[in-house]
Design a protein around this motif. Structure first.
Motif, PDB file in Angstrom:
ATOM      1  N   ASN A  37       0.118  25.373 -23.875  1.00 16.92           N
ATOM      2  CA  ASN A  37      -0.131  25.141 -22.454  1.00 16.92           C
ATOM      3  C   ASN A  37       1.020  25.619 -21.574  1.00 16.92           C
ATOM      4  O   ASN A  37       1.011  25.384 -20.368  1.00 16.92           O
ATOM      5  N   THR A  82       0.361  24.432 -17.709  1.00 19.23           N
ATOM      6  CA  THR A  82      -0.962  23.984 -17.300  1.00 19.23           C
ATOM      7  C   THR A  82      -1.138  22.525 -17.709  1.00 19.23           C
ATOM      8  O   THR A  82      -1.169  22.206 -18.901  1.00 19.23           O
ATOM      9  N   ASN A 106      -3.779  20.426 -16.642  1.00 24.72           N
ATOM     10  CA  ASN A 106      -5.198  20.337 -16.982  1.00 24.72           C
ATOM     11  C   ASN A 106      -5.923  21.440 -16.220  1.00 24.72           C
ATOM     12  O   ASN A 106      -5.277  22.325 -15.648  1.00 24.72           O
ATOM     13  N   GLN A 107      -7.243  21.381 -16.199  1.00 29.24           N
ATOM     14  CA  GLN A 107      -8.023  22.468 -15.622  1.00 29.24           C
ATOM     15  C   GLN A 107      -7.729  22.688 -14.141  1.00 29.24           C
ATOM     16  O   GLN A 107      -7.844  23.796 -13.644  1.00 29.24           O
TER      17      GLN A 107
END
Length: 826
Positions: free
Chosen positions: A510, A557, A559-560
């Protein structure tokens, strides 16, 4: 003036009406709907496509807004299906529905279902999201997305995070103009109008991705702090001919016009392209300066009013060819240049007295300056793809030559307070030829180490020589014009820069990291060959220095919908060649400008922490510190009772800033973008005495803010309208206090002939409010400057694209970034 604008608007209305009559090839229907997730909540920023039901051909593509709403306009009559996709969800499609001309069809709500874990894993690996954040850039993946269908490159760019395009097609990144636009990693070197023409005629289906780089890495030249937008195109394998023609008529106080023609032809493995443009412009600038000059015994008051009229004509060209010498190699050549003659007519009146508002007399200076700017540039480039894994090599060779000429005549007459001439006129004239040669060579190599890491390396060498020869003459009344040895100068400047860089990229689950280091060795020599400098030691400024420019980028990142990032870089800005030139340029005998051959480069360390929500809202917190900051100052010479402008290195500039950029959609017909910045900028330096810095006494700063609010309206089914407001609060910059500035711009446009033609009417600074009011506080003096440029200008532009619009020329990045430091006229 009002009658002129009325005529323009009336003429535009007739042309737009004619365009509407020709718009029958485009559809008049509208399709709209809503997309939700499995919980019934809006699915924002999902991709939605409109397909023909008979063959599943994509007709148009768009994104849902914050409320999950999507809209397709200009739809032709027929039978269609709507399909929606989003990373982590299964595809969803509507039932077949029919559309009739002029109708508005509302599609039943579509619901996305979350994919199973096994399918979700496959989807994430096999499909890239539309917007993704990488270590040093944000990428908008256009290829294979329905966003590419039915949209031009400019229309797609307007949807990119943090990017705004105003009514005059000027591109801004997070509110900052002067953005560098590259195509396929190659600099365009086009004007805003030329670039807009290129982007509006580029089919979205030819685009692979759009990269937004707010803080360039070590791969790019260490000079400059502007962001970069890189548009990557798919490889062109179609043959044919295409082009576009554009014409603009504009009216401020005087009439202006410009036209351009672009042609591309591809046959087999050869692509030939060219662009020609020309234009004429005339504009005015009013300048007022109120100041006092104090010496040990007296104070003199000056009140000066200047009217400057500038007329110029330009002719630009760019031609070239690309040859695919093999499946993995492309060899290219580009030749470009311009010829820009210019004439300045200035009228200056200066009232002079020993008491405030009580003047003993005045002088009038009329000056005429004829100038010409010529340039020829050549670029040879090669792109070699070494394997299918991404290993590649790019090389560029560049040569540019500039030949500028200036001939100026200054006639000054002296009057008493009774208006009677009381002194022999002072007549001066200057002839200033200058030549600049730039040579550069660069090579870039990329090596993927594995699926998650890559190494980049490159080298560059540039060589610059400028030769400026100022020949000043004064009328002696008995012998005519004779040489003025106090002003005649010849200045030769040479500069050589060798550079190399390494970049390492690593992608974790991530988090992505990029670290880079660029080294640049600079050797420069400024030689005042002739002149009035008594100390021979000061005739030559010789410098050599090695600099390291590290950079670091980290992106995570969460989350979305939530991403955070941090970046750091060290950069350099070298003085422009014009600022290094020590020549004196007069407005009158008490007002002039002078270059500074002793200027040093400035260095900036920049830190940036950014947060992105929902791939659209960007919040950035930044800090930068610049040492030896290159700053314009206005000084006084008590002995000559003169005021002059020059450039100095102030010691330190600190800048703290907070930026918010967010798009908005208020209704289906009203959208826009808000960009707001708050910043605190401070300067620390020594006092200015006799044009140099003494002991420290400048320690000043001010909290300031600026904002830009653009509003886009869809008027009916045929027109688009934009209104933009700009505001800049007062701020401190070095020894200047700059007062607030504000303006409102507006425009209306219409596309017709199946989007091959467009007509745009726009007016900048509609209410004629924008002006520059500055107070200079150097040397303890207050100098009030009031400047009103010609900012309200109405423009009417017609553009027509013809031929096969899917053909795209391969753009080239010349290695001669040094040409950006050369003046090329207006």
């Amino acid at each position: 003036m009002k009658s002129h604008y009325t005529k323009i608007f009336a003429f535009a209305a007739l042309l737009l009406s004619a365009g509407a009559a020709n718009a029958q090839t485009a559809g008049t229907a509208k399709v709209k709907g809503t997309l939700t997730n499995e919980n019934g909540k809006p699915a924002d920023y999902a991709t939605v496509s409109l397909l023909r039901s008979k063959d599943s051909t994509v007709v148009k593509g768009t994104l849902t807004n914050d409320n999950g709403i999507y809209t397709f306009t200009g739809v032709k009559a027929g039978s269609y299906v709507v399909k929606a996709t989003m990373v982590g969800y299964l595809k969803s499609a509507s039932k077949t529905f029919n559309v009739t001309e002029g109708a508005t069809v509302t599609v039943p709500v579509l619901q996305l279902q979350q994919a199973s874990k096994s399918l979700q894993t496959v989807n994430v690996v096999a499909s890239r999201p539309l917007i993704e954040r990488k270590t040093d850039r944000t990428v908008m993946n256009v290829e294979n997305s329905i966003l590419a269908a039915g949209n031009s490159a400019m229309e797609i760019l307007e949807k990119a995070p943090g990017v705004t395009v105003d009514k005059d097609d000027n591109i801004s990144l997070r509110g900052k103009q002067g953005v560098t636009v590259m195509i396929n990693d190659k600099l365009t070197y086009l004007s805003a109008a030329q670039l807009a023409t290129l982007l509006r005629s580029t089919d979205g289906n030819t685009i692979q991705s759009i990269e937004i780089i707010t803080n360039p890495s070590a791969k790019y030249d260490a000079a400059g702090n502007s962001g970069i937008i890189n548009i990557k195109l798919k490889k062109n394998r179609q043959s044919g001919t295409n082009g576009n023609i554009s014409a603009t008529a504009a009216l401020g106080k005087y009439f202006r016009d410009n036209t351009s023609l672009t042609l591309n032809h591809k046959e087999g493995n050869v692509n030939i392209f060219g662009t020609l443009s020309r234009g004429d412009s005339k504009r005015t600038n009013n300048l007022g300066i109120d100041r006092t000059v104090t010496d040990q015994t007296s104070t003199t008051y000056f009140s000066q009013q200047t009217r400057m009229t500038n007329s110029y004509h330009y002719n630009n060209f760019r031609v070239g060819a690309d040859v695919e010498t093999g499946k993995r190699n492309t060899l290219g050549f580009v030749a470009s240049g311009y010829f820009n003659p210019e004439r300045d007519d200035n009228f200056n009146r200066t009232n002079i007295g020993n008491k405030l508002l009580v003047y003993n007399g005045y002088q009038i200076t009329n000056s005429v300056i004829d100038q010409s700017y010529k340039n020829l540039a050549f670029n040879l480039n090669d792109h070699l793809q070494l394997d299918t894994a991404g290993q590649e090599l790019n090389a560029d060779l560049d040569y540019s030559t500039f030949k500028n000429r200036s001939a100026a005549q200054y006639n000054t007459m002296f009057f008493g307070n009774n208006g009677v001439e009381n002194h022999i006129p002072l007549l001066r004239r200057n002839n200033t030829p200058s030549e600049i040669d730039i040579r550069s060579a660069k090579a870039d190599y990329a090596l993927p180490l594995n699926k998650t890491s890559k190494l980049e390396a490159g080298m560059k060498y540039s060589s610059v020589k400028t030769d400026n020869d100022l020949r000043a003459e004064v009328d002696s009344t008995t012998k005519g014009y004779i040489n003025d040895a106090t002003l005649t100068n010849r200045f030769i400047y040479t500069e050589r820069i060798g550079a190399g860089y390494l970049n390492y990229n690593k992608q974790f689950k991530n988090t992505s990291v990029q670290a880079g280091l660029r080294a640049e060795y600079t050797s420069s020599n400024g030689n005042l060959v002739t002149g009035s400098v008594s100390d021979d030691h000061n005739r030559v400024v010789d410098r050599s220095y090695l600099n390291l420019f590290p950079s670091l980028f980290i992106n995570h990142t969460i989350n979305q919908k939530n991403e955070i990032g941090f970046n750091y870089s060290r950069r350099i800005d070298r003085p422009s060649y014009d600022n290094l030139n020590p020549f004196v340029y007069y407005l009158d005998q008490f007002t002039y400008s002078q270059g500074n051959p002793f200027l040093k480069p400035q260095y900036t360390n920049s830190f940036e922490l950014n947060y992105t929500y929902n791939h659209a809202i960007n919040l950035t917190l930044g800090y930068s510190r610049t040492n030896d900051v290159i700053t314009e100052v206005i000084l006084t010479d008590p002995a000559k009772k003169a005021t002059f402008q020059t450039t100095l290195n102030l010691r330190v500039q600190n800048n703290y800033n907070l930026n918010l950029n967010t798009p908005f959609q208020l209704t289906k017909w009203w959208s826009g973008n808000l960009n707001a910045t708050a910043f605190y900028m401070s300067f620390k330096s020594g006092s200015v005495q006799n044009g140099t810095l003494g002991s420290g006494n400048l320690d000043d700063g001010k909290l300031a803010y600026n904002g830009r609010l653009s509003n886009n309206f869809t008027v009916g089914k045929l027109f688009k309208m934009e209104i933009t407001g700009n505001y800049q609060s007062s701020l401190v910059y070095g020894y200047f206090l700059i007062k607030p500035q504000y303006s409102i711009d507006g425009g209306i446009s219409k596309a017709f002939l199946n989007k091959k033609a467009s007509l745009k009417l726009s007016v900048s600074d509609i209410f004629n409010m924008r002006e520059n009011n500055v107070i200079s506080r150097a040397q303890g003096n207050n100098i009030d400057i009031h400047q009103k440029n010609e900012t309200r200008v109405g423009r009417l532009t017609f553009t027509y694209n013809f031929g096969n619009t899917k053909i795209r020329v391969r753009q080239h990045q010349t290695g001669a970034e040094e040409s950006n430091r050369v003046k090329s006229g207006n």
